[in-house]
Design a protein around this motif. Structure first.
Motif, PDB file in Angstrom:
ATOM      1  N   THR A   1       0.854  -1.189   0.000  1.00  0.00           N
ATOM      2  CA  THR A   1       0.000   0.000   0.000  1.00  0.00           C
ATOM      3  C   THR A   1       0.892   1.241   0.000  1.00  0.00           C
ATOM      4  O   THR A   1       2.094   1.158   0.236  1.00  0.00           O
ATOM      5  CB  THR A   1      -0.904   0.019   1.238  1.00  0.00           C
ATOM      6  OG1 THR A   1      -0.057   0.139   2.411  1.00  0.00           O
ATOM      7  CG2 THR A   1      -1.720  -1.264   1.343  1.00  0.00           C
ATOM      8  N   GLU A   2       0.288   2.407  -0.247  1.00  0.00           N
ATOM      9  CA  GLU A   2       1.053   3.657  -0.210  1.00  0.00           C
ATOM     10  C   GLU A   2       1.636   3.881   1.184  1.00  0.00           C
ATOM     11  O   GLU A   2       2.766   4.353   1.327  1.00  0.00           O
ATOM     12  CB  GLU A   2       0.173   4.839  -0.612  1.00  0.00           C
ATOM     13  CG  GLU A   2      -0.074   4.921  -2.104  1.00  0.00           C
ATOM     14  CD  GLU A   2      -0.818   6.179  -2.494  1.00  0.00           C
ATOM     15  OE1 GLU A   2      -0.693   7.190  -1.786  1.00  0.00           O
ATOM     16  OE2 GLU A   2      -1.536   6.149  -3.514  1.00  0.00           O
ATOM     17  N   ASP A   3       0.856   3.567   2.218  1.00  0.00           N
ATOM     18  CA  ASP A   3       1.336   3.737   3.594  1.00  0.00           C
ATOM     19  C   ASP A   3       2.558   2.853   3.852  1.00  0.00           C
ATOM     20  O   ASP A   3       3.525   3.284   4.485  1.00  0.00           O
ATOM     21  CB  ASP A   3       0.226   3.403   4.593  1.00  0.00           C
ATOM     22  CG  ASP A   3      -0.834   4.498   4.661  1.00  0.00           C
ATOM     23  OD1 ASP A   3      -0.523   5.626   4.228  1.00  0.00           O
ATOM     24  OD2 ASP A   3      -1.941   4.217   5.130  1.00  0.00           O
ATOM     25  N   GLU A   4       2.502   1.602   3.389  1.00  0.00           N
ATOM     26  CA  GLU A   4       3.636   0.698   3.585  1.00  0.00           C
ATOM     27  C   GLU A   4       4.871   1.193   2.831  1.00  0.00           C
ATOM     28  O   GLU A   4       5.988   1.148   3.365  1.00  0.00           O
ATOM     29  CB  GLU A   4       3.268  -0.711   3.103  1.00  0.00           C
ATOM     30  CG  GLU A   4       2.357  -1.477   4.044  1.00  0.00           C
ATOM     31  CD  GLU A   4       1.937  -2.824   3.478  1.00  0.00           C
ATOM     32  OE1 GLU A   4       1.853  -3.786   4.262  1.00  0.00           O
ATOM     33  OE2 GLU A   4       1.693  -2.917   2.273  1.00  0.00           O
TER      34      GLU A   4
ATOM     35  N   GLU B   1       6.347   3.998   4.700  1.00  0.00           N
ATOM     36  CA  GLU B   1       6.982   3.494   5.923  1.00  0.00           C
ATOM     37  C   GLU B   1       8.323   2.851   5.604  1.00  0.00           C
ATOM     38  O   GLU B   1       9.331   3.089   6.299  1.00  0.00           O
ATOM     39  CB  GLU B   1       6.044   2.475   6.575  1.00  0.00           C
ATOM     40  CG  GLU B   1       6.544   1.936   7.901  1.00  0.00           C
ATOM     41  CD  GLU B   1       5.622   0.857   8.452  1.00  0.00           C
ATOM     42  OE1 GLU B   1       6.142  -0.051   9.104  1.00  0.00           O
ATOM     43  OE2 GLU B   1       4.398   0.928   8.206  1.00  0.00           O
TER      44      GLU B   1
ATOM     45  N   MET C   1       1.203  10.551  -2.450  1.00  0.00           N
ATOM     46  CA  MET C   1       1.411  10.219  -1.048  1.00  0.00           C
ATOM     47  C   MET C   1       0.759  11.231  -0.105  1.00  0.00           C
ATOM     48  O   MET C   1       0.487  10.906   1.049  1.00  0.00           O
ATOM     49  CB  MET C   1       2.909  10.117  -0.766  1.00  0.00           C
ATOM     50  CG  MET C   1       3.541   8.907  -1.431  1.00  0.00           C
ATOM     51  SD  MET C   1       5.333   8.849  -1.216  1.00  0.00           S
ATOM     52  CE  MET C   1       5.701   7.268  -1.974  1.00  0.00           C
TER      53      MET C   1
ATOM     54  N   SER D   1      -2.610  10.026   1.494  1.00  0.00           N
ATOM     55  CA  SER D   1      -2.666   9.088   2.614  1.00  0.00           C
ATOM     56  C   SER D   1      -1.916   9.566   3.852  1.00  0.00           C
ATOM     57  O   SER D   1      -2.126   9.048   4.941  1.00  0.00           O
ATOM     58  CB  SER D   1      -2.091   7.728   2.175  1.00  0.00           C
ATOM     59  OG  SER D   1      -0.763   7.881   1.730  1.00  0.00           O
ATOM     60  N   SER D   2      -1.043  10.567   3.698  1.00  0.00           N
ATOM     61  CA  SER D   2      -0.186  10.966   4.824  1.00  0.00           C
ATOM     62  C   SER D   2      -0.464  12.363   5.380  1.00  0.00           C
ATOM     63  O   SER D   2      -0.137  12.646   6.522  1.00  0.00           O
ATOM     64  CB  SER D   2       1.291  10.900   4.409  1.00  0.00           C
ATOM     65  OG  SER D   2       1.643   9.601   4.065  1.00  0.00           O
TER      66      SER D   2
ATOM     67  N   GLU E   1       3.463   8.706  11.924  1.00  0.00           N
ATOM     68  CA  GLU E   1       2.627   9.710  11.261  1.00  0.00           C
ATOM     69  C   GLU E   1       3.450  10.943  10.890  1.00  0.00           C
ATOM     70  O   GLU E   1       3.366  11.449   9.768  1.00  0.00           O
ATOM     71  CB  GLU E   1       1.462  10.116  12.167  1.00  0.00           C
ATOM     72  CG  GLU E   1       0.487  11.065  11.487  1.00  0.00           C
ATOM     73  CD  GLU E   1      -0.702  11.400  12.375  1.00  0.00           C
ATOM     74  OE1 GLU E   1      -1.847  11.257  11.899  1.00  0.00           O
ATOM     75  OE2 GLU E   1      -0.498  11.819  13.528  1.00  0.00           O
TER      76      GLU E   1
ATOM     77  N   ASN F   1       6.128   9.966   8.139  1.00  0.00           N
ATOM     78  CA  ASN F   1       5.555   9.873   6.795  1.00  0.00           C
ATOM     79  C   ASN F   1       5.302  11.250   6.191  1.00  0.00           C
ATOM     80  O   ASN F   1       5.533  11.474   5.002  1.00  0.00           O
ATOM     81  CB  ASN F   1       4.249   9.074   6.830  1.00  0.00           C
ATOM     82  CG  ASN F   1       4.482   7.596   7.071  1.00  0.00           C
ATOM     83  OD1 ASN F   1       5.601   7.115   6.930  1.00  0.00           O
ATOM     84  ND2 ASN F   1       3.442   6.881   7.442  1.00  0.00           N
TER      85      ASN F   1
END
Length: 409
Positions: A42-45, A48, A137, A140-141, A348, A351
Motif C-alpha cells: 500500500t502507499e502507507d507501507e 513506511e 502520497m 494518505s499521509s 505519522e 511519513n
C-alpha cells in the motif's frame, strides 16, 4: 516456490531499465509499479519502508525495493530482486569504464561521443515523477494541520540545508512532534519477528576483515593488491554514507584523487574521469550507486581487461553489501518496535516529513536544470500522464528518450 514470484521479478527487471532520476524519481516509479499496478504494497507501507531506509546508510531506493520483495517472499526473493535491480545499471556503467578509453581526451571532457541528445528530457521527466509520487502520497499521509505543517517545514529545511544529515534529523524531529498527540494507538499486537543476528555479525566481520586484508596487501605489495583495497574502500563507503549516491562523490574524490596526491602517490583515477562517470550515471536508469562499477573498472584498468571486469564486480558488490546486511538485521527489530505507542505515533510525523522531502527533492532537481519553458512543459506533461492516464511508466520514459533524440538531432 519462486515460480509464483516470476511476474513480480519481471516487473522489477522492467523497472530497473526505466527508473530514472535518482531515489526521488524512483519513488514515483515505485508508486506506479508496485502500489497502483501490482498492489504488492500500500502507499502507507511504501512510505513506511522508505522512511525506515532513510535512517540506514546506503542506497535508500535500493533498500526500499528490497523490502517490498522481502514482504512478498522473504530474504531469498529479496536477494534475487536486489540483483535484478542493480545489474542493468552496474553493467552499463561497467561497460562505460571500458568505452571511455576509446574516446579522445577532448571527447572525455566534452562528452562529444556520448549521445546526450537522447537524454535531453530525462531530468525534467524525473521531476515529473517526483511530483507525482509526492502528490499521490499526500492523500494518505497529510490529513490535518499538524502533518501539513511538518510537510511544509520539511520542504523548507531540505531546500535550505542541503546536507545528508538533514534527512535523519528531520525524521527524528517529525517523529517527536507527532508524539504529542495521545489520540492514536496501534492496532492489535502482532507476534514479534525473529531477529537473525548472523547478518550483524557478518557485517562487522567483513568490515574488520576487509580492513586487515587491505592493509596487508598494501604493506606486503601483493600482486593485484589494489583489488583488496577497492573492496575495503567501497565496503566502507556503503557502511557509512547517508544521503544517497550524491554523497559518494566527495568520499571517492578524497579516497582516489585527493589523498594519493597528498601522499605523492599515483592517483587511482583523475578528477575528470570521476566527474565524467558521475555525469553519465545521471542518464542511466537504476541506482546512482552503480557509479561504483565504473570507478572500480577504471581503478583496475591498468591490470588488463579481465582485472578491469573484476574491479567492476568487486566495487559494486562491496558498496551494496553492508547496507543490505544492515537492512536484513534492523528491519525485524523495527517491525517489533513499531507496535509500541511511541513508535506508532512517530510514524505519522515521519511519513509527513518524507512527503515534504520528496516535494523538496523535486524543487532541488528542477533548480539544477537550465531553466527553459520546454523543461517546465515536460514536467507538467509527465505529471499529467502519470496522474490522469493509465500509460505504463516505461512507455513514458521511452517516449521522452525518442522525443529528445528527434528534436535535438
Amino acid at each position: 516456490m519462486l515460480l509464483r514470484h516470476v511476474p513480480f521479478l519481471k516487473s522489477v527487471f522492467i523497472y530497473s531499465f526505466t527508473a530514472f532520476g535518482g531515489p526521488q524519481g524512483h519513488m514515483g516509479m515505485m508508486v506506479k509499479t508496485f502500489v497502483q499496478k501490482r498492489k504488492d504494497v500500500t502507499e502507507d507501507e511504501l512510505l513506511e519502508y522508505n522512511a525506515f531506509c532513510q535512517m540506514l546508510p546506503g542506497p535508500s531506493s535500493t533498500q526500499t525495493v528490497t523490502l517490498i520483495a522481502m514482504k512478498r517472499g522473504g530474504i531469498p526473493l529479496a536477494c534475487i530482486t536486489l540483483l535484478l535491480w542493480v545489474f542493468p545499471a552496474a553493467l552499463i556503467m561497467g561497460l562505460f569504464s571500458f568505452l571511455i578509453y576509446f574516446f579522445t581526451p577532448g571527447a572525455i571532457h566534452g562528452h562529444k561521443n556520448i549521445p546526450t541528445d537522447l537524454f535531453a528530457y530525462i531530468q525534467p521527466m524525473s521531476v515529473g515523477f517526483v511530483c507525482y509520487a509526492a502528490a499521490r502520497m499526500m492523500g494518505s499521509s497529510i490529513k490535518h494541520v499538524a502533518t501539513t505543517s511538518i510537510m511544509i517545514g520539511s520542504i523548507l529545511a531540505t531546500v535550505l540545508f542541503r546536507s545528508p544529515w538533514v534527512f535523519p534529523c528531520l525524521l527524528l524531529v517529525s517523529g517527536t512532534l507527532s508524539n504529542f498527540s495521545n489520540k492514536r494507538i496501534p492496532g492489535s499486537q502482532q507476534k514479534p519477528k525473529r531477529i537473525n543476528w548472523i547478518n550483524l555479525w557478518l557485517f562487522a566481520l567483513l568490515f574488520v576483515g576487509a580492513g586487515v586484508v587491505s592493509e596487508l596487501s598494501r604493506s606486503q605489495g601483493w600482486s593485484h593488491g589494489r583489488i583488496y583495497n577497492l573492496f575495503e574502500n567501497f565496503y566502507r563507503f556503503g557502511a557509512i554514507v547517508f544521503g544517497g549516491g550524491q554523497a559518494l562523490l566527495p568520499m571517492m574524490y578524497y579516497q582516489f584523487v585527493s589523498m594519493p596526491i597528498q601522499h605523492h602517490a599515483t592517483t587511482v583515477l583523475s578528477a575528470e574521469q570521476l566527474l565524467t562517470g558521475f555525469g553519465m550515471v545521471q542518464a542511466v536508469p537504476g541506482p546512482v550507486f552503480s557509479v561504483c562499477s565504473y570507478v572500480g573498472g577504471i581503478a583496475m584498468s591498468g591490470d588488463g581487461p579481465m582485472w578491469q571486469m573484476i574491479g567492476c564486480i568487486v566495487a559494486t558488490t562491496a558498496v551494496f553489501l553492508p547496507s543490505t546486511l544492515l537492512l536484513f538485521f534492523f528491519f525485524p527489530i523495527y517491525e517489533n518496535l513499531k507496535h509500541h505507542v511511541i513508535i506508532f505515533r512517530a510514524l505519522e510525523g515521519i511519513n509527513a516529513a518524507i512527503v515534504g522531502i520528496i516535494w523538496a527533492s523535486g524543487i532541488v532537481l528542477f533548480q539544477s536544470i537550465q531553466f527553459e519553458w520546454s523543461n517546465l512543459v515536460v514536467v507538467a506533461i509527465t505529471f499529467c500522464l502519470l496522474y490522469f492516464s493509465k500509460i505504463p511508466s516505461p512507455l513514458i520514459v521511452v517516449g521522452w528518450l525518442l522525443m529528445g533524440l528527434t528534436l535535438h538531432h
